[in-house]
Scaffold this active site. Sequence first.
Site, PDB file in Angstrom:
ATOM      1  N   ASN A   1      90.943  11.747  54.581  1.00 21.94           N
ATOM      2  CA  ASN A   1      90.821  12.052  56.025  1.00 21.94           C
ATOM      3  C   ASN A   1      92.195  12.096  56.696  1.00 21.94           C
ATOM      4  O   ASN A   1      92.469  12.981  57.507  1.00 21.94           O
ATOM      5  CB  ASN A   1      89.980  10.990  56.741  1.00 21.94           C
TER       6      ASN A   1
ATOM      7  N   SER B   1      87.036  -0.432  52.790  1.00 25.34           N
ATOM      8  CA  SER B   1      87.198  -1.384  51.680  1.00 25.34           C
ATOM      9  C   SER B   1      87.743  -2.717  52.193  1.00 25.34           C
ATOM     10  O   SER B   1      88.259  -2.806  53.319  1.00 25.34           O
ATOM     11  CB  SER B   1      88.150  -0.801  50.625  1.00 25.34           C
TER      12      SER B   1
ATOM     13  N   ARG C   1      95.533  -1.667  57.184  1.00 23.30           N
ATOM     14  CA  ARG C   1      95.999  -0.493  57.940  1.00 23.30           C
ATOM     15  C   ARG C   1      96.395  -0.891  59.372  1.00 23.30           C
ATOM     16  O   ARG C   1      96.038  -1.971  59.840  1.00 23.30           O
ATOM     17  CB  ARG C   1      94.883   0.550  57.992  1.00 23.30           C
TER      18      ARG C   1
ATOM     19  N   ARG D   1      95.657  10.672  62.502  1.00 25.79           N
ATOM     20  CA  ARG D   1      94.770  10.306  61.384  1.00 25.79           C
ATOM     21  C   ARG D   1      93.322  10.107  61.840  1.00 25.79           C
ATOM     22  O   ARG D   1      92.382  10.445  61.129  1.00 25.79           O
ATOM     23  CB  ARG D   1      95.274   9.002  60.722  1.00 25.79           C
TER      24      ARG D   1
ATOM     25  N   HIS E   1      89.410  11.050  60.488  1.00 24.79           N
ATOM     26  CA  HIS E   1      88.246  10.171  60.276  1.00 24.79           C
ATOM     27  C   HIS E   1      87.033  10.688  61.059  1.00 24.79           C
ATOM     28  O   HIS E   1      85.901  10.597  60.595  1.00 24.79           O
ATOM     29  CB  HIS E   1      88.580   8.737  60.701  1.00 24.79           C
TER      30      HIS E   1
ATOM     31  N   GLU F   1      90.348  -3.878  51.370  1.00 25.62           N
ATOM     32  CA  GLU F   1      91.811  -3.692  51.507  1.00 25.62           C
ATOM     33  C   GLU F   1      92.163  -2.882  52.764  1.00 25.62           C
ATOM     34  O   GLU F   1      93.323  -2.874  53.190  1.00 25.62           O
ATOM     35  CB  GLU F   1      92.370  -2.952  50.277  1.00 25.62           C
TER      36      GLU F   1
ATOM     37  N   ASP G   1      87.797   9.989  50.488  1.00 23.88           N
ATOM     38  CA  ASP G   1      89.250   9.908  50.650  1.00 23.88           C
ATOM     39  C   ASP G   1      89.817  11.202  51.245  1.00 23.88           C
ATOM     40  O   ASP G   1      89.233  12.277  51.092  1.00 23.88           O
ATOM     41  CB  ASP G   1      89.878   9.640  49.271  1.00 23.88           C
TER      42      ASP G   1
ATOM     43  N   LEU H   1      65.285   8.992  51.068  1.00 24.36           N
ATOM     44  CA  LEU H   1      66.653   8.823  50.555  1.00 24.36           C
ATOM     45  C   LEU H   1      67.084   7.375  50.756  1.00 24.36           C
ATOM     46  O   LEU H   1      66.849   6.802  51.822  1.00 24.36           O
ATOM     47  CB  LEU H   1      67.607   9.755  51.338  1.00 24.36           C
TER      48      LEU H   1
HETATM   49  C1  FPP Z   1      89.813   7.225  53.324  1.00 27.79           C
HETATM   50  O1  FPP Z   1      90.704   8.273  53.725  1.00 27.79           O
HETATM   51  C2  FPP Z   1      88.768   7.074  54.329  1.00 27.79           C
HETATM   52  C3  FPP Z   1      88.484   5.928  54.988  1.00 27.79           C
HETATM   53  C4  FPP Z   1      89.204   4.653  54.773  1.00 27.79           C
HETATM   54  C5  FPP Z   1      87.453   5.888  56.037  1.00 27.79           C
HETATM   55  C6  FPP Z   1      86.199   6.637  55.779  1.00 27.79           C
HETATM   56  C7  FPP Z   1      85.428   6.652  57.025  1.00 27.79           C
HETATM   57  C8  FPP Z   1      84.781   7.718  57.525  1.00 27.79           C
HETATM   58  C9  FPP Z   1      84.582   9.005  56.814  1.00 27.79           C
HETATM   59  C10 FPP Z   1      84.245   7.565  58.912  1.00 27.79           C
HETATM   60  C11 FPP Z   1      82.835   7.419  59.145  1.00 27.79           C
HETATM   61  C12 FPP Z   1      81.975   6.764  58.150  1.00 27.79           C
HETATM   62  C13 FPP Z   1      80.663   6.546  58.368  1.00 27.79           C
HETATM   63  C14 FPP Z   1      79.833   5.894  57.321  1.00 27.79           C
HETATM   64  C15 FPP Z   1      80.018   6.916  59.614  1.00 27.79           C
HETATM   65  P1  FPP Z   1      92.216   7.921  54.022  1.00 27.79           P
HETATM   66  O2  FPP Z   1      92.336   7.509  55.432  1.00 27.79           O
HETATM   67  O3  FPP Z   1      92.693   6.913  53.025  1.00 27.79           O
HETATM   68  O4  FPP Z   1      92.928   9.299  53.793  1.00 27.79           O
HETATM   69  P2  FPP Z   1      94.429   9.509  53.251  1.00 27.79           P
HETATM   70  O5  FPP Z   1      94.458   8.978  51.854  1.00 27.79           O
HETATM   71  O6  FPP Z   1      94.586  10.992  53.293  1.00 27.79           O
HETATM   72  O7  FPP Z   1      95.331   8.781  54.177  1.00 27.79           O
END
Ligand code: FPP
Length: 231
Positions: free
Chosen positions: A4, A47, A53, A15, A19, A49, A2, A113
């Site tokens: 990003n 997810s 977005r 945003r 990511h 959910e 969480d 792993l």
């Molecule tokens: C939640 O942060 C993050 C996500 C919904 C996406 C996670 C994806 C990655 C890290 C990209 C790559 C993944 C792989 C496996 C290659 P958020 O966007 O909800 O952050 P916020 O709460 O600050 O808005």
Amino acid sequence: MDGNGRWAAKRGMPRLIGHKRGANRVKDIVKASPDLGVDTLTLYAFSTENWKRAAHEVEGLMKLFRGYLQNHLLELNEKNVRVRFFGDPTPLAADIRKQMDFLTDLTKDNTLLNLNIAINYGGRDELVRAIRTIARQVSTGETAIQDIGEDTISDALDTRGQCDPDLIIRTAGELRLSNFMTWQSAYSEFAFIKESWPDFTPEVYEATLVNFRSRTRQFGAVVPRAADATE
Ligand code: FPP
């Protein structure tokens, strides 16, 4: 993984840049895991959910998954990493699903792993799919109702054959599970980390694991603690 979006917003960036930095962090954390004594790592990448977005953010995330799978396929295999995916792949693009199947098959004998990537994953959705599987087994006579037990359910989940998570780490300060491993987390330990995912360095990861290893886990039983044994 969480934070990003907040990581990027804090720096006046879109945003998706957050990511992207998050995807780079994935590489460091996967690489660091075996040396830190982790044999199974599950990443909650998208997810059930997250489809709510904005369309361009969803598209950007799918592009990142596609890029990660394409660019790291051979490297993950060479590094002896076994990759599996959790979640319902049905709504994902056909080329991403193909890459997922290819990588799962390519790495199936690897042992250094276990890397699980949860995409379009939700703990409740996983339970619904598991219940459908069990209901089908009952209707064909393969399973009798009185024989349904905890193992029947565990074996019908995406995590079948794998251990329950010892530790669930959530970055960026939120104190929620957000539909992650609803069944499997019954006795998991939690670590809620203030750093956003792009700032979750291998050093922060190591400190989190040191803290976890200092905990006493009782799994509902009573285990004598060192401090109780003085008299
Ligand atoms: C939640 O942060 C993050 C996500 C919904 C996406 C996670 C994806 C990655 C890290 C990209 C790559 C993944 C792989 C496996 C290659 P958020 O966007 O909800 O952050 P916020 O709460 O600050 O808005």
